[in-house]
Scaffold this motif. Sequence first.
Motif, mmCIF file in Angstrom:
data_model
loop_
_atom_site.group_PDB
_atom_site.id
_atom_site.type_symbol
_atom_site.label_atom_id
_atom_site.label_comp_id
_atom_site.label_asym_id
_atom_site.label_seq_id
_atom_site.Cartn_x
_atom_site.Cartn_y
_atom_site.Cartn_z
ATOM 1 N N LEU A 111 0.840 -1.194 0.000
ATOM 2 C CA LEU A 111 0.000 0.000 0.000
ATOM 3 C C LEU A 111 0.880 1.250 0.000
ATOM 4 O O LEU A 111 2.068 1.192 0.325
ATOM 5 C CB LEU A 111 -0.915 -0.009 1.235
ATOM 6 C CG LEU A 111 -1.807 -1.244 1.391
ATOM 7 C CD1 LEU A 111 -2.529 -1.205 2.733
ATOM 8 C CD2 LEU A 111 -2.818 -1.328 0.253
ATOM 9 N N PRO A 112 0.323 2.384 -0.341
ATOM 10 C CA PRO A 112 1.105 3.633 -0.320
ATOM 11 C C PRO A 112 1.611 3.952 1.085
ATOM 12 O O PRO A 112 1.036 3.525 2.085
ATOM 13 C CB PRO A 112 0.092 4.685 -0.802
ATOM 14 C CG PRO A 112 -0.931 3.915 -1.568
ATOM 15 C CD PRO A 112 -1.040 2.583 -0.893
ATOM 16 N N GLY A 113 2.683 4.736 1.134
ATOM 17 C CA GLY A 113 3.220 5.177 2.420
ATOM 18 C C GLY A 113 3.947 4.100 3.190
ATOM 19 O O GLY A 113 3.984 4.148 4.426
ATOM 20 N N ASN A 114 4.518 3.108 2.497
ATOM 21 C CA ASN A 114 5.249 2.015 3.134
ATOM 22 C C ASN A 114 4.375 1.166 4.051
ATOM 23 O O ASN A 114 4.857 0.584 5.025
ATOM 24 C CB ASN A 114 6.458 2.548 3.926
ATOM 25 C CG ASN A 114 7.516 3.138 3.029
ATOM 26 O OD1 ASN A 114 7.898 2.561 2.018
ATOM 27 N ND2 ASN A 114 7.974 4.341 3.376
ATOM 28 N N TRP A 115 3.088 1.099 3.742
ATOM 29 C CA TRP A 115 2.179 0.193 4.417
ATOM 30 C C TRP A 115 2.027 -1.069 3.568
ATOM 31 O O TRP A 115 2.174 -1.041 2.355
ATOM 32 C CB TRP A 115 0.796 0.818 4.612
ATOM 33 C CG TRP A 115 0.743 1.881 5.664
ATOM 34 C CD1 TRP A 115 0.911 3.216 5.497
ATOM 35 C CD2 TRP A 115 0.476 1.688 7.059
ATOM 36 N NE1 TRP A 115 0.785 3.889 6.681
ATOM 37 C CE2 TRP A 115 0.508 2.973 7.673
ATOM 38 C CE3 TRP A 115 0.224 0.580 7.854
ATOM 39 C CZ2 TRP A 115 0.297 3.152 9.019
ATOM 40 C CZ3 TRP A 115 -0.001 0.758 9.208
ATOM 41 C CH2 TRP A 115 0.040 2.033 9.780
ATOM 42 N N SER A 116 1.733 -2.176 4.207
ATOM 43 C CA SER A 116 1.425 -3.408 3.489
ATOM 44 C C SER A 116 0.405 -4.215 4.279
ATOM 45 O O SER A 116 0.343 -4.135 5.515
ATOM 46 C CB SER A 116 2.680 -4.238 3.229
ATOM 47 O OG SER A 116 3.300 -4.622 4.435
ATOM 48 N N THR A 159 6.590 0.478 7.653
ATOM 49 C CA THR A 159 8.017 0.715 7.843
ATOM 50 C C THR A 159 8.309 2.199 7.723
ATOM 51 O O THR A 159 7.639 2.923 6.976
ATOM 52 C CB THR A 159 8.852 -0.051 6.810
ATOM 53 O OG1 THR A 159 8.503 0.396 5.498
ATOM 54 C CG2 THR A 159 8.634 -1.545 6.931
ATOM 55 N N PHE A 160 9.315 2.653 8.479
ATOM 56 C CA PHE A 160 9.797 4.035 8.426
ATOM 57 C C PHE A 160 11.263 3.968 8.031
ATOM 58 O O PHE A 160 12.148 3.872 8.896
ATOM 59 C CB PHE A 160 9.618 4.720 9.782
ATOM 60 C CG PHE A 160 8.199 4.722 10.282
ATOM 61 C CD1 PHE A 160 7.370 5.806 10.023
ATOM 62 C CD2 PHE A 160 7.689 3.648 11.007
ATOM 63 C CE1 PHE A 160 6.063 5.820 10.493
ATOM 64 C CE2 PHE A 160 6.384 3.661 11.470
ATOM 65 C CZ PHE A 160 5.569 4.745 11.204
ATOM 66 N N PRO A 161 11.563 3.979 6.727
ATOM 67 C CA PRO A 161 12.928 3.705 6.254
ATOM 68 C C PRO A 161 13.983 4.651 6.811
ATOM 69 O O PRO A 161 15.114 4.238 7.064
ATOM 70 C CB PRO A 161 12.797 3.845 4.726
ATOM 71 C CG PRO A 161 11.347 3.635 4.437
ATOM 72 C CD PRO A 161 10.621 4.200 5.606
ATOM 73 N N VAL A 162 13.649 5.932 6.988
ATOM 74 C CA VAL A 162 14.654 6.905 7.418
ATOM 75 C C VAL A 162 15.073 6.660 8.861
ATOM 76 O O VAL A 162 16.258 6.643 9.198
ATOM 77 C CB VAL A 162 14.131 8.342 7.240
ATOM 78 C CG1 VAL A 162 15.141 9.342 7.774
ATOM 79 C CG2 VAL A 162 13.826 8.609 5.771
ATOM 80 N N MET A 177 17.948 0.955 13.524
ATOM 81 C CA MET A 177 19.004 1.862 13.085
ATOM 82 C C MET A 177 19.418 2.773 14.234
ATOM 83 O O MET A 177 18.616 3.062 15.124
ATOM 84 C CB MET A 177 18.525 2.719 11.902
ATOM 85 C CG MET A 177 18.286 1.930 10.619
ATOM 86 S SD MET A 177 17.615 2.955 9.287
ATOM 87 C CE MET A 177 18.945 4.150 9.101
ATOM 88 N N GLY A 178 20.687 3.216 14.211
ATOM 89 C CA GLY A 178 21.178 4.116 15.235
ATOM 90 C C GLY A 178 21.829 3.370 16.385
ATOM 91 O O GLY A 178 21.922 2.148 16.407
#
Length: 777
Positions: free
Chosen positions: A497-502, A551-554, A611-612
Motif C-alpha cells: 500500500l502507499p506510504g510504506n504500508w502493506s 516501515t519508516f525507512p529513514v 538503526m542508530g
Amino acid sequence: MTQPWTFVFAVLFTLIGQRTFSQKLTISGTVRDAMSGELLIGASVGDSISGTGVHTNAYGFFSIEVPSPDHYLKVGYVGYLPVYLKNLSKLSFPLEIKLSQANNLNEIYVRENKVLGSPIGSLSIPIERIKAMPALLGEVDVLKALSFTPGVSTGTEGSAGLYIRGGTPDQNLILLDEVPVYNVMHLGGFFSVFNPNSLKSVDLYKGAFPARYGGRLASVIDLTMKDGNNQKFGGEVGLGLLNQKLTLEGPIIKNKASFIISGRVSTLGLTSLLSLRKRPGSGTGEDRVYRFYDLNAKFNYQINKTDQVYASIYNGYDRFKYAEWNTNNGKETESAVGNNWGNTTATVRYNKVFSQKLFARFALLYSKYTSEFTNNVEDKDVNEQSSFYRNTNAGVTDWGGKIQFDYFPANQLSVKFGLDATRHSFSPFVTKSNYNGLFDNTKEGQLPAYQLEFYVDGDIALTPQIRLNTGLRYSLYKVSGRAFYNPEPRLGINWSLPGNWSLKAGYSVMNQYLHLLTNNGFGFGYDAWLPSTDKVAPSRADQLSVGLYKTFPVSGWELSLEVYTKRMKNLIDYPDGTNFTGLLADSWDAIVIKNGIGRGKGMELMIGKNMGRFKGSFAYTLSKSERKFAGINEDSWYPMKYDRRHNLSLTAGYMIGKKWTLNTTFVYQTGHTVTLPEAAVLTGNGSAPKFIYNNRNNGRMPSFHRLDIGAVRSLTTARKRKAELSIGLYNAYNRNNPLYLDLKIQRSNSDFKPTEIGIKQVSFLPVLPYIGYTLKF
C-alpha cells in the motif's frame, strides 16, 4: 464442487503458460560474503530502471529478467556495501557476486522478513542479535531469542520449549540443515541444543506456511548451519559458567572447499568429574552426575560454478544419573536411576544449476533420537558381586531423501516443487532387563512407518503491488497396514500500500502424523515419539491470519499487527498420573485420551527499531487457547496448560562508543494454568487426606516476569586478536517466579487434625550473575 487446491494449480500453471517469449535478458548466479565465502540468503537483486527485483534462495542463488542489456542491477544485503552490475550482455553465466561488509557491521537488530513475497507470520533473527542478548548464566540461546517475538512463549522458568500460537513444543517442526531434530533441549530444557556459533540463519514460520514444509501443526523453525570460511583459517574459543566452546573453520581448497567444526562441553560435567572422591568404608550417600555435549560439523565443495556438494552432521547427548549408596565392612550396595537422551543428524546435499532459470537440490537425510530410562542395582562384596538392570528406550530413526526444483520463468513468477520421502523406525518403550519376570522386547519393539509428500509452491506477482503465495502439499503416511492420505492447501496474499504500508493474509492446513508421549513421573527428558495408528488418527489444524505492516525507512522503525484464528482436531491427552516408563499392560494408543479438539485466537503487536545507537523491539500478544475432550470437564472447553492471556516482551541495545554495548530484555507473561483440588476427604486413621479434583486446569500460576541485563566489551589482545567480554545479571531484581505449586495440609496445633489445604509456590532461579569470555583468531 471444485476443490480449493484445484484452483491453486489452475492459477499457477495458467500464469506459467502465459509467459511471453520476448528477447528479455536473464541474469543468474550466487551472492557470497567476500571475506568468508558464505552464501548470503535473502540478498536483494534489483533492476533500478524497471523497479523489479528478486531475492536469493536458501543457497544464495537468484535469477532475474531485465528488459534490455542497457539496464543495470543493484545487489545488496543488510550490513554490506552494494554492488552494481553493468554491461549485462557481456556477463558470463552463472555470476558469482561477492559483497563486502560495511563499516556499520556492529549494527544488530531483530528484523521481520519484509520481503513482499514472504508469507504472513514469518520472521528472521540475525545470529549477531541472538549472541548479544543477556541469558541464563551467559549461555545465549536461539529458541529463547524467538520467545521475545509475538505469538511465542516459553513454559516454566528457564525452559527453552516454545509454545507458538496455542500449540505445544512437539507441534513445532525444527529443522537443522533440513533434517528434523526431535529433542532440542539440554539440561532438562534450560537451553537448546543449537550452538549459535555454528549457525548462519534462523527463520520462523507461524502463519501461512510455504508448501515445502509439513508434518507439524504450530510452526516451522528452519536453522541453517554456516558453510565455513573458504578464504582463511580462523575460529573462536568461549569460556563460560555452563560450558566451554570451540569453533574452527577454514578452507580445504581456497575458494572451492571449506569446513566448520563447532563443539560445546558442559562445565557441570567437568566439575562432577573433578569432585568425585573415594567412598568411605562405611556410611550412606548420594551421587548426582549430569553431563552434556554437542558437536556440529559441515563440509562443502564447489565442483564448479553450477555444482556444489554439502555434508553436515550434528551429534549431541545428555546424561543424568542419581545414585544412592551404602557401604558397610567392605560390602557396598548402590541403586541408581537415570535419563540419557540425544540426537544425531546428517545431511548430504547436491545442488545443481541446470540453466539460468532452473535450480535443483538433491538431499539424503538421517536423524536419530534416543531417550533412555535406566534403573540399576548393584551389590558388591569381597567374594561375589550381583547386578540387576532395566533399560527402557524410546527412540525414532529416520532415513529420507528430498528433491526440490526452483524454477524462475519470469520476475513475476517463481515456482518450487518437489518430493520428500522418509522411512521412520519407532522404538516405543523397548525394554531390556535381567530382572526376574521381565521380558526383553528389543527385537520386537521396532515399528516402521513410511511417509511420502509432494508439493508445489508458487510466488506470483499479480500486479506490482499484489503478490500471491499459493501452494499445495499432498501427503501419504503408511504404518502397520494403515494408510492416511491428506491434501494441505496453502494460500497467502501480500498487498503493498502507499506510504510504506502493506497488508498480508494467509490460510493454511497442516497435518501431524507423529504424537509425543511425555513421562509425567521421573525424569528430565524421557519422552517417546510414536506414529498415528488405526486407534489414534493424525492431528490436523487450519489457520487463518491477517496482518498490517508499516516501515519508516529513514528512522529504522517498523510496526506490525497480526490477528489469527486456529482450529485443531484429533488431539491426544493422557489420563492423570500416566507414567509411560513402566511396562504397560495395554498399548499406548489404547491408554491415551483421543479425538480432542482445540481452538485458539490472538492478536500480535510488534514495534521495532533497527538503526542508530539504540535498537530494540517491543512485542505484545493477547491470545486464548482451549481444548475439549470427551470425558474431561464434562465435555466442555477448558484452557490448555500454557494458555497465557497476556505476553509482553522488550529487548533493547545501546552502543556506548566503539567498545561497549549494553543489552537488556524484559518479559511478562500471565501465569499458566494448573489443576487444583477442590476438596479433600478426611480419613479416620489420621493419614493424609485424599484430594478431590474436578475441572482440568481450573487455576493459574502467579504471573511470570523477569529482567535480564548485560554488557559486551570489545577487546583487542596483545597479539592483535579480537575478543569479547560478556557480563550481566539473569533475573536482575530477583523475582520469585513459580516453577510449580506444592499442596500442603494445614493442621490444628491442638489435636493435629487437618484443617485446610495450603498452596505453596516453589521457585527455582534467583538472581544469577554471569561472565563469559570469547577469543577470536
